[in-house]
Design a protein around this motif. Structure first.
Motif, PDB file in Angstrom:
ATOM      1  N   ILE A 140      -8.305   8.022 -23.258  1.00 45.56           N
ATOM      2  CA  ILE A 140      -7.997   9.339 -22.702  1.00 45.56           C
ATOM      3  C   ILE A 140      -8.964   9.728 -21.590  1.00 45.56           C
ATOM      4  CG2 ILE A 140      -6.888  10.234 -24.788  1.00 45.56           C
ATOM      5  CD1 ILE A 140      -9.539  11.471 -25.623  1.00 45.56           C
ATOM      6  N   HIS A 141      -8.495  10.632 -20.733  1.00 48.05           N
ATOM      7  CA  HIS A 141      -9.366  11.312 -19.783  1.00 48.05           C
ATOM      8  C   HIS A 141      -9.154  12.811 -19.937  1.00 48.05           C
ATOM      9  CE1 HIS A 141      -6.176  10.750 -16.285  1.00 48.05           C
ATOM     10  NE2 HIS A 141      -5.608  11.028 -17.427  1.00 48.05           N
ATOM     11  N   LEU A 142      -9.993  13.595 -19.286  1.00 47.98           N
ATOM     12  CA  LEU A 142     -10.033  15.038 -19.531  1.00 47.98           C
ATOM     13  C   LEU A 142     -10.018  15.796 -18.220  1.00 47.98           C
ATOM     14  CD1 LEU A 142     -10.592  17.566 -21.360  1.00 47.98           C
ATOM     15  CD2 LEU A 142     -13.029  17.011 -21.169  1.00 47.98           C
ATOM     16  N   ALA A 143      -9.183  16.834 -18.133  1.00 43.13           N
ATOM     17  CA  ALA A 143      -9.185  17.750 -17.002  1.00 43.13           C
ATOM     18  C   ALA A 143      -9.726  19.095 -17.458  1.00 43.13           C
ATOM     19  CB  ALA A 143      -7.778  17.928 -16.446  1.00 43.13           C
ATOM     20  N   LEU A 144     -10.534  19.727 -16.615  1.00 41.61           N
ATOM     21  CA  LEU A 144     -11.026  21.077 -16.843  1.00 41.61           C
ATOM     22  C   LEU A 144     -10.646  21.939 -15.652  1.00 41.61           C
ATOM     23  CD1 LEU A 144     -14.666  20.322 -18.113  1.00 41.61           C
ATOM     24  CD2 LEU A 144     -12.682  20.908 -19.525  1.00 41.61           C
ATOM     25  N   ASP A 145     -10.333  23.214 -15.910  1.00 36.19           N
ATOM     26  CA  ASP A 145     -10.048  24.171 -14.847  1.00 36.19           C
ATOM     27  C   ASP A 145     -10.496  25.546 -15.312  1.00 36.19           C
ATOM     28  OD1 ASP A 145      -7.459  24.623 -16.550  1.00 36.19           O
ATOM     29  OD2 ASP A 145      -7.164  22.654 -15.676  1.00 36.19           O
ATOM     30  N   ASP A 146     -10.740  26.451 -14.369  1.00 40.76           N
ATOM     31  CA  ASP A 146     -11.275  27.755 -14.765  1.00 40.76           C
ATOM     32  C   ASP A 146     -10.641  28.897 -13.989  1.00 40.76           C
ATOM     33  OD1 ASP A 146     -12.633  28.023 -12.281  1.00 40.76           O
ATOM     34  OD2 ASP A 146     -14.469  27.144 -13.072  1.00 40.76           O
ATOM     35  N   ALA A 147     -11.017  30.106 -14.356  1.00 42.75           N
ATOM     36  CA  ALA A 147     -10.423  31.320 -13.796  1.00 42.75           C
ATOM     37  C   ALA A 147     -10.782  31.544 -12.330  1.00 42.75           C
ATOM     38  CB  ALA A 147     -10.836  32.533 -14.627  1.00 42.75           C
ATOM     39  N   LYS A 148     -11.719  30.757 -11.791  1.00 46.75           N
ATOM     40  CA  LYS A 148     -12.044  30.821 -10.366  1.00 46.75           C
ATOM     41  C   LYS A 148     -11.209  29.846  -9.543  1.00 46.75           C
ATOM     42  CE  LYS A 148     -16.868  32.059 -11.388  1.00 46.75           C
ATOM     43  NZ  LYS A 148     -18.293  31.625 -11.266  1.00 46.75           N
ATOM     44  N   GLY A 149     -10.392  29.039 -10.202  1.00 51.17           N
ATOM     45  CA  GLY A 149      -9.564  28.060  -9.519  1.00 51.17           C
ATOM     46  C   GLY A 149     -10.229  26.719  -9.343  1.00 51.17           C
ATOM     47  N   ASP A 150     -11.410  26.528  -9.933  1.00 51.50           N
ATOM     48  CA  ASP A 150     -12.104  25.255  -9.823  1.00 51.50           C
ATOM     49  C   ASP A 150     -11.466  24.232 -10.760  1.00 51.50           C
ATOM     50  OD1 ASP A 150     -13.938  23.457  -8.891  1.00 51.50           O
ATOM     51  OD2 ASP A 150     -15.687  24.373  -9.837  1.00 51.50           O
ATOM     52  N   SER A 151     -11.689  22.949 -10.475  1.00 58.59           N
ATOM     53  CA  SER A 151     -11.031  21.894 -11.231  1.00 58.59           C
ATOM     54  C   SER A 151     -11.875  20.631 -11.228  1.00 58.59           C
ATOM     55  CB  SER A 151      -9.657  21.584 -10.600  1.00 58.59           C
ATOM     56  OG  SER A 151      -9.088  20.405 -11.126  1.00 58.59           O
ATOM     57  N   CYS A 152     -11.800  19.874 -12.314  1.00 64.15           N
ATOM     58  CA  CYS A 152     -12.406  18.542 -12.329  1.00 64.15           C
ATOM     59  C   CYS A 152     -11.619  17.638 -13.258  1.00 64.15           C
ATOM     60  CB  CYS A 152     -13.884  18.580 -12.722  1.00 64.15           C
ATOM     61  SG  CYS A 152     -14.203  18.803 -14.488  1.00 64.15           S
ATOM     62  N   ILE A 153     -11.711  16.345 -12.984  1.00 69.59           N
ATOM     63  CA  ILE A 153     -11.127  15.306 -13.827  1.00 69.59           C
ATOM     64  C   ILE A 153     -12.262  14.381 -14.226  1.00 69.59           C
ATOM     65  CG2 ILE A 153      -9.635  13.274 -13.858  1.00 69.59           C
ATOM     66  CD1 ILE A 153      -8.788  16.236 -11.656  1.00 69.59           C
ATOM     67  N   ILE A 154     -12.370  14.072 -15.519  1.00 71.12           N
ATOM     68  CA  ILE A 154     -13.457  13.242 -16.043  1.00 71.12           C
ATOM     69  C   ILE A 154     -12.859  11.979 -16.629  1.00 71.12           C
ATOM     70  CG2 ILE A 154     -15.467  13.175 -17.557  1.00 71.12           C
ATOM     71  CD1 ILE A 154     -14.908  16.369 -17.737  1.00 71.12           C
ATOM     72  N   GLU A 155     -13.241  10.841 -16.076  1.00 72.50           N
ATOM     73  CA  GLU A 155     -12.787   9.547 -16.559  1.00 72.50           C
ATOM     74  C   GLU A 155     -13.994   8.677 -16.893  1.00 72.50           C
ATOM     75  OE1 GLU A 155      -8.635   9.513 -13.951  1.00 72.50           O
ATOM     76  OE2 GLU A 155     -10.238   8.091 -13.422  1.00 72.50           O
ATOM     77  N   TYR A 156     -13.768   7.633 -17.684  1.00 74.28           N
ATOM     78  CA  TYR A 156     -14.863   6.733 -18.044  1.00 74.28           C
ATOM     79  C   TYR A 156     -14.576   5.329 -17.538  1.00 74.28           C
ATOM     80  CZ  TYR A 156     -17.865   9.840 -20.579  1.00 74.28           C
ATOM     81  OH  TYR A 156     -18.754  10.840 -20.871  1.00 74.28           O
ATOM     82  N   SER A 157     -15.572   4.778 -16.830  1.00 74.81           N
ATOM     83  CA  SER A 157     -15.491   3.424 -16.295  1.00 74.81           C
ATOM     84  C   SER A 157     -16.805   2.709 -16.586  1.00 74.81           C
ATOM     85  CB  SER A 157     -15.236   3.458 -14.787  1.00 74.81           C
ATOM     86  OG  SER A 157     -15.213   2.163 -14.238  1.00 74.81           O
ATOM     87  N   SER A 158     -16.730   1.520 -17.193  1.00 77.45           N
ATOM     88  CA  SER A 158     -17.927   0.742 -17.550  1.00 77.45           C
ATOM     89  C   SER A 158     -18.922   1.584 -18.342  1.00 77.45           C
ATOM     90  CB  SER A 158     -18.587   0.177 -16.291  1.00 77.45           C
ATOM     91  OG  SER A 158     -17.703  -0.668 -15.591  1.00 77.45           O
ATOM     92  N   GLY A 159     -18.411   2.448 -19.197  1.00 76.16           N
ATOM     93  CA  GLY A 159     -19.252   3.241 -20.079  1.00 76.16           C
ATOM     94  C   GLY A 159     -19.836   4.496 -19.474  1.00 76.16           C
ATOM     95  N   GLN A 160     -19.566   4.775 -18.196  1.00 78.42           N
ATOM     96  CA  GLN A 160     -20.178   5.920 -17.531  1.00 78.42           C
ATOM     97  C   GLN A 160     -19.121   6.949 -17.111  1.00 78.42           C
ATOM     98  OE1 GLN A 160     -23.492   6.325 -17.333  1.00 78.42           O
ATOM     99  NE2 GLN A 160     -23.692   4.355 -18.421  1.00 78.42           N
ATOM    100  N   PRO A 161     -19.475   8.236 -17.176  1.00 77.55           N
ATOM    101  CA  PRO A 161     -18.522   9.257 -16.735  1.00 77.55           C
ATOM    102  C   PRO A 161     -18.360   9.246 -15.216  1.00 77.55           C
ATOM    103  CG  PRO A 161     -20.629  10.268 -17.298  1.00 77.55           C
ATOM    104  CD  PRO A 161     -20.727   8.821 -17.691  1.00 77.55           C
ATOM    105  N   VAL A 162     -17.125   9.304 -14.771  1.00 76.62           N
ATOM    106  CA  VAL A 162     -16.795   9.438 -13.351  1.00 76.62           C
ATOM    107  C   VAL A 162     -16.118  10.794 -13.193  1.00 76.62           C
ATOM    108  CG1 VAL A 162     -15.551   8.479 -11.392  1.00 76.62           C
ATOM    109  CG2 VAL A 162     -16.493   6.950 -13.145  1.00 76.62           C
ATOM    110  N   VAL A 163     -16.736  11.685 -12.432  1.00 74.53           N
ATOM    111  CA  VAL A 163     -16.256  13.058 -12.321  1.00 74.53           C
ATOM    112  C   VAL A 163     -15.701  13.304 -10.920  1.00 74.53           C
ATOM    113  CG1 VAL A 163     -16.857  15.499 -12.502  1.00 74.53           C
ATOM    114  CG2 VAL A 163     -17.962  13.822 -14.013  1.00 74.53           C
ATOM    115  N   TYR A 164     -14.451  13.736 -10.868  1.00 72.87           N
ATOM    116  CA  TYR A 164     -13.810  14.150  -9.618  1.00 72.87           C
ATOM    117  C   TYR A 164     -13.761  15.679  -9.646  1.00 72.87           C
ATOM    118  CZ  TYR A 164     -12.293   9.273  -9.747  1.00 72.87           C
ATOM    119  OH  TYR A 164     -12.252   7.891  -9.821  1.00 72.87           O
TER     120      TYR A 164
END
Length: 334
Positions: A140-164
């Motif tokens: 699985i991967h995870l998306a976060l968003d907030d009331a200010k309109g900000d957004s991120c997507i969190i994925e894991y590659s080679s054991g490390q978090p990759v944050v967009y």
């Protein structure tokens, strides 16, 4: 399997939609989680916390938080990503089980920026768990968003978090990884390329359609119009009921859809198998630390005949607590 879309400027409100696609019923219920709940990482118990924010979460099998929003307007959404690589569990790192991953952010942060800052400082490792129904371990991967309109997507590659992390990252589906999804979307007409907008249920096609249509929504005159507009986008990206294609016995269908207003704090839930629409108004819930946990039993109560519908803020029932799946529970054969 699954689509998430953010509309960050819906006449002053941030509207988010998500489809939950899976090949079997996840027995999803809604849970009201007040402030003051003590939890741990679900791995070795080294990371513990007490929830700073109350939340409403949708669960899978009452064991995993897969979607939800907290009282500060931070929301999160778990989706499938086959390419996920969490690495071998390393007890020297800050760890979170997949079951507690989303809940940690809802319990502790009010914005995407706060969550991203914690990820970067902690280097948190997500620890993969067994499917409680005996299927393949979740990827699985995870998306976060907030009331200010900000957004991120969190994925894991080679054991490390990759944050967009960007307000422009409005859409998320599944494979391939997010950087490749962005590149593929730019090949379609209306998104930077010349290829006609695709129509299949493949993740990259849903990504392109959702990106196209959310960017072309007209400004709503009311919250009802905003929610209806987002549902129209989510239904366009939904997976219909169907006989599985040859060689694909686990073909997914859309089980349920959620649209939430992060600004005015309303959580709207629509099941495709128990087709009543219900919603929760956060202003009508008591998230204080003296309030007990409460459950809205959608599995039993979301029926066409004599079932719940409409505003269900007062229908949450006290009496049991949400127990997220832990490694210890798996070892005991939960």
């Amino acid at each position: 399997m699954c689509t998430r879309v953010v509309w960050p400027a819906a006449n002053g409100a941030v509207i988010v939609g998500r489809n939950m696609d899976f090949h079997k019923d996840l027995m999803t219920n809604l849970w009201m989680q007040p402030r003051g709940i003590t939890r741990n990482d679900g791995v070795n118990g080294d990371l513990t916390w007490t929830s700073r924010y109350g939340s409403v979460v949708a669960t899978a099998f009452d064991l995993i938080s897969v979607d939800g929003m907290n009282e500060a307007g931070l929301a999160g959404h778990i989706l499938w990503l086959a390419e996920s690589d969490y690495g071998a569990p390393d007890s020297s790192r800050t760890q979170l089980s997949q079951a507690a991953w989303l809940q940690y952010f809802l319990d502790n942060f009010s914005s995407v920026a706060e969550a991203v800052d914690w990820i970067e400082k902690s280097g948190v490792q997500v620890v993969q768990m067994d499917d409680p129904t005996g299927g393949n371990p979740p990827a699985i991967h995870l998306a976060l968003d907030d009331a200010k309109g900000d957004s991120c997507i969190i994925e894991y590659s080679s054991g490390q978090p990759v944050v967009y992390h960007s307000r422009e990252y409005r859409v998320m589906t599944n494979s391939p990884t997010y950087d490749q999804q962005l590149a593929l979307a730019r090949t379609f007409s209306g998104l930077g390329g010349e290829q006609p907008l695709p129509g299949s249920t493949q993740a990259s096609d849903r990504f392109a359609r959702a990106s196209y249509y959310v960017s072309r929504l007209s400004q709503p005159a009311s919250q009802i119009e905003a929610i209806a507009a987002m549902f129209s986008v989510m239904r366009n990206a939904a997976q219909p009921f169907r006989i599985p294609d040859p060689g694909k016995p686990d073909a997914s269908q859309t089980l349920w859809q959620v649209v939430m207003d992060l600004t005015q704090r309303r959580y709207v839930f629509e099941s495709t198998t128990r087709p009543n629409i219900v919603w929760v108004n956060f202003d009508e819930l008591d998230f204080s630390s003296s309030s007990p946990q409460a459950k809205l039993n959608l599995v039993n109560d979301l029926t066409l005949e004599n079932g719940i519908a409409g505003n269900v803020s007062s229908h949450f029932q006290q009496g049991e607590d949400l127990k997220l799946l832990t490694l210890d529970m798996m070892k005991q054969g939960h």
